[in-house]
Structures are given as C-alpha cells and as structure tokens.
Scaffold this active site. Structure first.
Site, short mmCIF file in Angstrom:
data_model
loop_
_atom_site.label_atom_id
_atom_site.label_comp_id
_atom_site.label_asym_id
_atom_site.label_seq_id
_atom_site.Cartn_x
_atom_site.Cartn_y
_atom_site.Cartn_z
N GLY A 1 9.21 -8.43 36.04
CA GLY A 1 10.35 -7.56 36.48
C GLY A 1 11.56 -7.70 35.42
O GLY A 1 11.43 -7.58 34.22
N GLY A 2 12.76 -7.92 36.11
CA GLY A 2 13.55 -7.82 35.26
C GLY A 2 14.01 -9.10 34.05
O GLY A 2 14.42 -9.06 33.47
N GLY B 1 -10.64 1.04 6.62
CA GLY B 1 -10.87 -0.55 7.25
C GLY B 1 -9.98 -1.19 7.64
O GLY B 1 -9.79 -2.12 7.98
N ARG C 1 6.24 -17.20 40.17
CA ARG C 1 7.47 -16.49 40.37
C ARG C 1 6.97 -16.13 41.77
O ARG C 1 5.16 -15.89 41.85
CB ARG C 1 7.05 -15.40 40.12
N GLU D 1 -1.16 2.81 9.84
CA GLU D 1 -2.49 2.99 9.71
C GLU D 1 -3.11 4.21 9.93
O GLU D 1 -4.33 4.35 10.47
CB GLU D 1 -3.07 1.87 10.14
N GLU E 1 4.31 9.47 2.40
CA GLU E 1 5.72 9.48 1.23
C GLU E 1 6.34 10.25 2.88
O GLU E 1 5.88 10.81 4.25
CB GLU E 1 5.49 10.73 0.68
N SER F 1 0.72 11.96 7.83
CA SER F 1 -0.29 11.81 8.38
C SER F 1 -1.47 12.86 7.73
O SER F 1 -2.55 12.79 7.90
CB SER F 1 0.36 12.52 9.44
N PHE G 1 0.33 -0.96 -0.23
CA PHE G 1 0.08 0.32 0.17
C PHE G 1 0.87 1.79 -0.26
O PHE G 1 1.42 1.15 1.23
CB PHE G 1 -0.69 0.30 1.29
N GLN H 1 6.24 -5.27 33.90
CA GLN H 1 6.46 -5.22 34.88
C GLN H 1 6.12 -6.12 35.56
O GLN H 1 6.78 -6.62 36.47
CB GLN H 1 5.72 -3.40 34.87
#
Length: 384
Positions: A342-343, A244, A271, A366, A129, A134, A125, A339
């Site tokens: 965690g790590g 659409g 955990r 889109e 440019e 937008s 599509f 979150q």
C-alpha cells in the site's frame, strides 16, 4: 533432468547470500541515495577477493572456474541486496568471458588476472551507441589502421562501470565497404589511454550506484595487438557474448523480484486491516502465489539456459526466453509487492520503492524484451 546444485555451486550460492546480507544489504539504500562510487568499488573489490569476478574463468588466469550455473545463482543472491553492485559484477564477468573466449594467450594472461583479482575494479562492454542500441550493426564508431596502431573515433552510450573500469571491450567498424554488420571488429582498450573521455554520468531512474556513462574516443590510438578475435568478426562475437550476458541480467532481475516479494510476504503477516492480518485474506494470498510462481518459473528457465551453456550446447533461444520471462516477471513482482504494502511501499523508507526502480531497466538493457521475442521467434522458425 537433475537441476540440484552441486556441493560447489551450493557453497558459492551460500557465500553470495552471506555477503549480500552482511555487506550489501546494510549499505544498499545509502549507495542508491549517495551514488557513492568509492563505496561501490570497495564492495566490488570484496567480491573479487571472494572469486566472484571470474566465476566462469579458468583457474590458470585467476578465475574461480565454477561455471555458468554458479554464476547465475550468485548473481541472484547479490541482486537480492543491491542491483547496482550486481550489474557491475555481471558485466565484468561478461568482459572476462569475452577475453577468455577469443583473446590471444598474451591478452588472456595480461587482462584476466587483473579482472579476477579486482586490480581492475570492473570491466566495461562498449557496444551500444545513440543510434545503435537494439541494432548494434548500425554502429558508427570507426577504427582505422595506421601503421602499428588502430585509431578509434566514436561515442559509445550507456556504458556500465565506465567511470572505474580498468579495461574496455570496444566494437568499431574496420571495413565500411562490407555489408552491414560484416565489417565490425573488437578491441581491448585500457582505461587512461590517450583519446578516451568518460562523459557525464547519466541520471537514471534506478540502479543509481552503478555508473553509466558515455565513452568518447577521439583519435584514440591502440596498438595493433589490441585487436581481439579475428578482423571483421566482431559482430558475431557481440551476438554470442550477449546471449551469455542475458543469463546474468535475468538472474539479476530474479534476485530483485525475490527481494521485493520476500519483503512483502513478511509485511503481509504484520499488517492488520479489518481486524486481521492481510496474510489471511484471499486476495493478497493469490497475488503472492502468482508472483512467486512466476519467479520460480523464471528460475527454472535461467537454470536451463545456464546448464546448456555450461555443457557447451546451443543456448541462445533458451537465454532469450529466460531473460524475457525473468525480467518481465521481476517487474510484475515488484509492482505486486508494492501494491501489497500500500502507501508505505511508495515511500523511500521502504526497499520496495528502490526494487521497483531497479527492476525496470532489466527489460531494456542486454537486449529489450522486444528483441528477445525476435530472437526467440527467429530460432523457433529456424527449427522448422
């Protein structure tokens, strides 16, 4: 309103889920890491064989003729496993729908079977440019009539699947004397046409396996019958078809958000901290509850927009609402899921890291979230 899936829609959803779990999930991380377009095309071919590249295309052209709701639920299931595959599927379906909606009988007979069957791995599509994202009416690509041909010159940016697309739907200015947006037309340009150059792939934050490239047209001559739709009516076509497409991208985002939260929910039950699983703690429970509530609301907004489109009723406002809410809630869900982990969620060993990167662009392409808000406000004020 009954939004229960029909037997056919439920079957397509189940088929998409099984394909996602069996064929995409095992290679999704590999696709992301390697940007293996060959492997991606193999998966796109399999999707075509299942009928997923023409879900809203009539059977006489090789389509599944399953409708917009089926397309939406299938997109969500595919995106749960691999957003890169899902975005190629979404755009290819959108290209096919453009051709079906405004193409001549000759154009439909020529291109739709190739898209639906997978002979063309994808469709692209070509609207945006560098200075017209937008604001597509601000495009600069030109098409000038020269005898039996149109000569295209210009550069399109951020084109999904450009590297392996079989056909491009291209927008270009055909009457620069008309007011902005009123002199734009639409063309079907086949891959390999002299004068087309596919630029270097963009290095993106996420959705790595989906090729995103500039497409450059330099004195690209296409026959007069490559014009699709009416002359100088291209901007209206773009606006209608993007509405659409927003159902597709909203559905994709929903799938990514659900994948992130499903993984996090399972992790919560395993955990342990402070002598108990974090699933027993109120804080994580509320985080999970809020995320799933938002994703369910997004699903309902998408279903509403899809039902309206399928029924042939106005759906632009509802599609914008669905796209806005689904993409924003998917981003929040991914960060919530990360979150909760965690790590470990921040490491590439965990799919949450990929989900979070993949979700981010859904509130940009889109139509950005800001553009969706403008559309919603415009439609609301029009109702007064």
């Amino acid at each position: 309103m009954d939004i229960t899936l029909t037997e056919e829609q439920a079957m397509i959803q189940d088929m998409a889920r099984k394909f996602a779990e069996g064929e995409l999930a095992p290679v999704a991380a590999q696709l992301d890491a390697s940007k293996d377009y060959v492997l991606l095309q193999e998966k796109l071919q399999q999707l075509a064989e299942l009928g997923f590249m023409g879900l809203n295309i009539r059977a006489e052209y090789g389509g599944t003729e399953a409708g917009v709701v089926a397309f939406s639920v299938a997109m969500t299931e595919i995106a749960r496993a691999c957003a890169s595959t899902a975005v190629s599927m979404s755009v290819t379906n959108m290209v096919a729908e453009v051709i079906q909606a405004i193409g001549s009988e000759e154009q439909k007979a020529k291109y739709l079977p190739k898209i639906c069957s997978g002979e063309y791995p994808a469709g692209s599509f070509c609207l945006s440019e560098a200075g017209a994202g937008s604001d597509p009416a601000g495009m600069r690509t030109r098409a000038v009539r020269d005898g039996d041909y149109w000569i295209l010159n210009g550069t399109k940016m951020w084109i999904t699947s450009a590297a392996y697309a079989g056909v491009f739907v291209v927008w270009a200015i055909t009457d620069p004397e008309r007011p902005k947006g009123k002199g734009i037309s639409c063309f079907l340009v086949e891959a390999g046409t002299p004068g087309i150059t596919i630029g270097k792939a963009e290095h993106k934050m996420g959705q790595h396996a989906s090729a995103t490239n500039p497409v450059i047209f330099e004195d690209c001559a296409v026959p007069a019958n490559a014009l699709i739709g009416e002359l100088n009516d291209g901007y209206r076509i773009a606006v209608e078809e993007l509405a659409g497409g927003r159902i597709g991208i909203g559905s994709l985002a929903l799938g990514v958000g659900l994948a992130a939260m499903d993984y996090a929910r399972q992790y919560m039950t395993e955990r342990e901290q402070f002598g108990q699983t974090i699933s027993r703690m109120q804080g994580p429970q509320w985080m999970m509850a809020d995320a799933y509530t938002e994703l369910e609301a997004a699903r309902l907004l998408l279903m509403n927009a899809a039902c309206l489109k399928e029924a042939g009723k106005p759906f632009m406002k509802q599609a914008a609402m669905a796209k806005l809410y689904a993409t924003e809630s998917a981003n929040r869900a991914c960060y919530t899921g990360l979150q909760l982990l965690g790590g470990v969620g921040y490491t590439q060993e965990c799919p949450l890291e990929r989900n979070t990167r993949d979700a981010r662009v859904t509130s940009i392409y889109e139509g950005t979230s800001e553009i969706q808000r403008l559309i919603i406000a415009r439609e609301l004020l029009r109702e007064v």
